[in-house]
Design a protein around this motif. Sequence first.
Motif, PDB file in Angstrom:
ATOM      1  N   SER A  71      26.219  61.748 -21.639  1.00  0.00           N
ATOM      2  CA  SER A  71      26.190  61.009 -21.133  1.00  0.00           C
ATOM      3  C   SER A  71      25.993  61.372 -19.977  1.00  0.00           C
ATOM      4  CB  SER A  71      27.154  60.731 -21.059  1.00  0.00           C
ATOM      5  OG  SER A  71      28.709  60.899 -21.261  1.00  0.00           O
ATOM      6  N   MET A  72      26.091  60.718 -18.008  1.00  0.00           N
ATOM      7  CA  MET A  72      25.970  60.467 -17.296  1.00  0.00           C
ATOM      8  C   MET A  72      26.302  59.846 -16.605  1.00  0.00           C
ATOM      9  SD  MET A  72      22.631  62.698 -15.032  1.00  0.00           S
ATOM     10  CE  MET A  72      22.367  63.988 -16.273  1.00  0.00           C
ATOM     11  N   ALA A  73      26.748  60.347 -15.681  1.00  0.00           N
ATOM     12  CA  ALA A  73      27.094  59.097 -14.827  1.00  0.00           C
ATOM     13  C   ALA A  73      26.200  58.674 -13.778  1.00  0.00           C
ATOM     14  CB  ALA A  73      28.844  59.559 -13.511  1.00  0.00           C
ATOM     15  N   VAL A  74      26.531  57.411 -13.436  1.00  0.00           N
ATOM     16  CA  VAL A  74      24.986  56.721 -12.614  1.00  0.00           C
ATOM     17  C   VAL A  74      25.172  57.772 -11.368  1.00  0.00           C
ATOM     18  CG1 VAL A  74      24.858  54.848 -11.636  1.00  0.00           C
ATOM     19  CG2 VAL A  74      25.727  54.457 -14.044  1.00  0.00           C
ATOM     20  N   SER A  75      26.236  57.783 -10.750  1.00  0.00           N
ATOM     21  CA  SER A  75      26.500  57.854  -9.614  1.00  0.00           C
ATOM     22  C   SER A  75      26.047  59.567  -8.754  1.00  0.00           C
ATOM     23  CB  SER A  75      27.585  58.986  -8.544  1.00  0.00           C
ATOM     24  OG  SER A  75      28.617  59.888  -9.662  1.00  0.00           O
ATOM     25  N   LYS A  76      25.396  60.402 -10.322  1.00  0.00           N
ATOM     26  CA  LYS A  76      24.542  61.787 -10.468  1.00  0.00           C
ATOM     27  C   LYS A  76      22.925  61.557 -10.633  1.00  0.00           C
ATOM     28  CE  LYS A  76      28.581  64.357 -11.842  1.00  0.00           C
ATOM     29  NZ  LYS A  76      29.109  65.797 -12.682  1.00  0.00           N
TER      30      LYS A  76
END
Length: 323
Positions: free
Chosen positions: A292-297
């Motif tokens: 997973s990865m934060a949208v902000s990144k």
Amino acid sequence: IELAKFDIDAPRWDQSTFTGRLKHFFNITDPRTVLLGNTELDRAKELVEASRAGSVPRGTTLEQLHYAKKLYDSAFHPDTGERMNLIGRMSFQVPGGMAITGFMLQFYRTVPAVVFWQWVNQSFNALVNYTNRNAASPITPKQIGVAYVTATSTALATAVGLNLYTKKAPPLVARWVPFVAVAAANCVNIPMMRQQEILSGITVIDDNGNELGNSRKKAERDGTGARILKRTLCYLEGMWSSNLICTSLLKHNLLQRIKFLHGPLQVLLVGCLNGFYVPDGVFLSPLPLRSSMAVSKLEPELRDSVMAKFGDKVQYVYFNKGL
């Protein structure tokens, strides 16, 4: 549990814990599944698809659904749903890898032997890497050929060079030559086989499996790097452990007199070690398969696109790192 509403794609074990990932990787890399025929595998796929459609056949048990999903995950590609070739499946890593790794470790003294077994190993690796690629980013036959030739050349150059350099080195040092060659080739083979992902990015999805776009700067880098690390560690455990054990065993007078058994002994030893490390996912489990990865990144253009469509409803995106 009501089987009609059972989410067969939800992990059976908690993937946020090492133990849960350990059980998951043991499940999908179980070498016993390679003994099953296509008919049984296709039946498992049909049951998985029926469960997804909410039409589980009457009389089906929860355990049968779990077993069908195990066979499906072990034999069918997660992106395309197509049955993978037998040799390229991760469940074939123990029987296939034990033979190749064992012979690489046994026949390392002469240049022809080094060349032959490194070629066999890289051919095997290329097939495994291609089979388990992220199929959302297709790769052309030309790209496959370039990746194979480049990785094989790297492995051969490294192995032959080190073999000549360590001619007078202690046996334990010389036995490390195959591992160094394999590690060097992995650093070339995996990025080359996944070059389309690097160029175009990895498809990222939301919680519901909806495609949101391709991440070129973040997901592809993390996915490829993690895969290199996982695959290199898997080779390290078998070669390192068997090197130490074999070097010690071969000092005994009995084994010195029956040198024709050295090869089979090496293969058997690597097989036993791989049987513990690879199926149990000891080195695969620290890194989740679905990352997973934060949208902000995400890179600005993809981040802005996701936020424009979904606002704050989508906080994280997900992508398949591959095995």
